[in-house]
Motif scaffolding. Structure first.
Motif, PDB file in Angstrom:
ATOM      1  N   PRO A  49      -0.410  -1.259   3.415  1.00  0.00           N
ATOM      2  CA  PRO A  49       0.606  -1.784   4.349  1.00  0.00           C
ATOM      3  C   PRO A  49       1.827  -0.869   4.442  1.00  0.00           C
ATOM      4  O   PRO A  49       2.112  -0.087   3.518  1.00  0.00           O
ATOM      5  CB  PRO A  49       0.997  -3.129   3.729  1.00  0.00           C
ATOM      6  N   GLY A  50       2.546  -0.979   5.542  1.00  0.00           N
ATOM      7  CA  GLY A  50       3.740  -0.174   5.762  1.00  0.00           C
ATOM      8  C   GLY A  50       4.763  -0.295   4.646  1.00  0.00           C
ATOM      9  O   GLY A  50       5.501   0.644   4.363  1.00  0.00           O
ATOM     10  N   SER A  51       4.814  -1.441   3.983  1.00  0.00           N
ATOM     11  CA  SER A  51       5.766  -1.631   2.883  1.00  0.00           C
ATOM     12  C   SER A  51       5.488  -0.689   1.712  1.00  0.00           C
ATOM     13  O   SER A  51       6.371  -0.443   0.892  1.00  0.00           O
ATOM     14  CB  SER A  51       5.727  -3.083   2.397  1.00  0.00           C
ATOM     15  N   MET A  52       4.291  -0.138   1.650  1.00  0.00           N
ATOM     16  CA  MET A  52       3.930   0.794   0.579  1.00  0.00           C
ATOM     17  C   MET A  52       4.299   2.229   0.939  1.00  0.00           C
ATOM     18  O   MET A  52       4.207   3.125   0.108  1.00  0.00           O
ATOM     19  CB  MET A  52       2.426   0.718   0.291  1.00  0.00           C
ATOM     20  N   GLY A  53       4.704   2.456   2.181  1.00  0.00           N
ATOM     21  CA  GLY A  53       5.037   3.802   2.628  1.00  0.00           C
ATOM     22  C   GLY A  53       6.432   4.226   2.175  1.00  0.00           C
ATOM     23  O   GLY A  53       7.237   3.425   1.700  1.00  0.00           O
ATOM     24  N   THR A  54       6.693   5.498   2.323  1.00  0.00           N
ATOM     25  CA  THR A  54       8.004   6.061   2.049  1.00  0.00           C
ATOM     26  C   THR A  54       8.415   6.885   3.263  1.00  0.00           C
ATOM     27  O   THR A  54       7.655   7.740   3.715  1.00  0.00           O
ATOM     28  CB  THR A  54       7.977   6.954   0.795  1.00  0.00           C
ATOM     29  N   SER A  55       9.590   6.613   3.807  1.00  0.00           N
ATOM     30  CA  SER A  55      10.073   7.326   4.982  1.00  0.00           C
ATOM     31  C   SER A  55      11.009   8.449   4.557  1.00  0.00           C
ATOM     32  O   SER A  55      11.869   8.263   3.686  1.00  0.00           O
ATOM     33  CB  SER A  55      10.829   6.368   5.909  1.00  0.00           C
ATOM     34  N   VAL A  65      17.116  11.725   3.866  1.00  0.00           N
ATOM     35  CA  VAL A  65      17.246  10.355   3.386  1.00  0.00           C
ATOM     36  C   VAL A  65      15.835   9.842   3.133  1.00  0.00           C
ATOM     37  O   VAL A  65      14.988   9.869   4.027  1.00  0.00           O
ATOM     38  CB  VAL A  65      17.968   9.462   4.426  1.00  0.00           C
ATOM     39  N   VAL A  66      15.584   9.396   1.917  1.00  0.00           N
ATOM     40  CA  VAL A  66      14.276   8.884   1.532  1.00  0.00           C
ATOM     41  C   VAL A  66      14.415   7.394   1.276  1.00  0.00           C
ATOM     42  O   VAL A  66      15.244   6.976   0.458  1.00  0.00           O
ATOM     43  CB  VAL A  66      13.746   9.607   0.269  1.00  0.00           C
ATOM     44  N   THR A  67      13.628   6.582   2.001  1.00  0.00           N
ATOM     45  CA  THR A  67      13.709   5.135   1.850  1.00  0.00           C
ATOM     46  C   THR A  67      12.304   4.557   1.716  1.00  0.00           C
ATOM     47  O   THR A  67      11.327   5.140   2.181  1.00  0.00           O
ATOM     48  CB  THR A  67      14.402   4.472   3.058  1.00  0.00           C
ATOM     49  N   ASP A  68      12.238   3.409   1.088  1.00  0.00           N
ATOM     50  CA  ASP A  68      10.968   2.702   0.965  1.00  0.00           C
ATOM     51  C   ASP A  68      10.617   2.061   2.294  1.00  0.00           C
ATOM     52  O   ASP A  68      11.485   1.600   3.028  1.00  0.00           O
ATOM     53  CB  ASP A  68      11.054   1.601  -0.101  1.00  0.00           C
ATOM     54  N   GLY A  69       9.330   2.051   2.618  1.00  0.00           N
ATOM     55  CA  GLY A  69       8.862   1.365   3.809  1.00  0.00           C
ATOM     56  C   GLY A  69       8.625   2.293   4.980  1.00  0.00           C
ATOM     57  O   GLY A  69       8.906   3.484   4.936  1.00  0.00           O
ATOM     58  N   ALA A  70       8.086   1.701   6.034  1.00  0.00           N
ATOM     59  CA  ALA A  70       7.746   2.442   7.248  1.00  0.00           C
ATOM     60  C   ALA A  70       9.009   2.756   8.046  1.00  0.00           C
ATOM     61  O   ALA A  70      10.068   2.182   7.811  1.00  0.00           O
ATOM     62  CB  ALA A  70       6.779   1.618   8.093  1.00  0.00           C
ATOM     63  N   PHE A  71       8.890   3.666   9.028  1.00  0.00           N
ATOM     64  CA  PHE A  71      10.015   4.025   9.890  1.00  0.00           C
ATOM     65  C   PHE A  71      10.503   2.834  10.695  1.00  0.00           C
ATOM     66  O   PHE A  71      11.679   2.651  10.903  1.00  0.00           O
ATOM     67  CB  PHE A  71       9.611   5.127  10.889  1.00  0.00           C
ATOM     68  N   PHE A  72       9.578   2.048  11.198  1.00  0.00           N
ATOM     69  CA  PHE A  72       9.925   0.980  12.120  1.00  0.00           C
ATOM     70  C   PHE A  72       9.514  -0.369  11.557  1.00  0.00           C
ATOM     71  O   PHE A  72       8.519  -0.482  10.866  1.00  0.00           O
ATOM     72  CB  PHE A  72       9.211   1.175  13.460  1.00  0.00           C
ATOM     73  N   GLU A  73      10.284  -1.372  11.884  1.00  0.00           N
ATOM     74  CA  GLU A  73       9.895  -2.733  11.550  1.00  0.00           C
ATOM     75  C   GLU A  73       9.255  -3.328  12.792  1.00  0.00           C
ATOM     76  O   GLU A  73       9.921  -3.521  13.806  1.00  0.00           O
ATOM     77  CB  GLU A  73      11.115  -3.543  11.121  1.00  0.00           C
TER      78      GLU A  73
END
Length: 115
Positions: A49-55, A65-73
């Protein structure tokens, strides 16, 4: 021959609430899809799932900038893909119509060739 990526977008919440029988049915349907289209398939995988991604994005200052989750909600997330090689878009669409996506749909996108 041209290559196309078939991107599978589905409602991640529906999969989160799915039971074992839903996963078993999906696996059977994707296995059948693979067998029926083995002559044109060049690859494919399921994605977490997108929640497992890193943007990773560059900000205005040029820093990353590194953040948890997909680019888009969004309601539908990218759940997997198939890489196919066929003669044209019409054939790619015919293959895409066979992709199991009970909680969403698919997108067909041509792969760019650089020579």
């Amino acid at each position: 021959m041209a290559k196309y990526l078939i991107l599978i977008y589905e409602d991640e919440a529906s999969w989160a609430n799915a039971g074992p029988e839903d996963y078993e049915r999906a696996m059977k349907e994707h296995t059948a899809f693979g067998e029926n289209n083995r002559d044109v398939l060049r690859g494919g995988e399921a994605l977490h799932p997108g929640s497992m991604g890193t943007s990773v994005r560059k900000d205005a200052s040029g820093d990353f900038v590194v953040t948890d989750g997909a680019f888009f909600e969004t309601k539908e997330g990218l759940g997997g893909y198939y890489l196919i090689e066929v003669d044209d878009l019409d054939q790619a669409i015919a293959v895409a119509k066979q992709v199991p996506a009970p909680y969403g749909g698919v997108e067909v996108r041509p792969v760019m060739v650089f020579s």
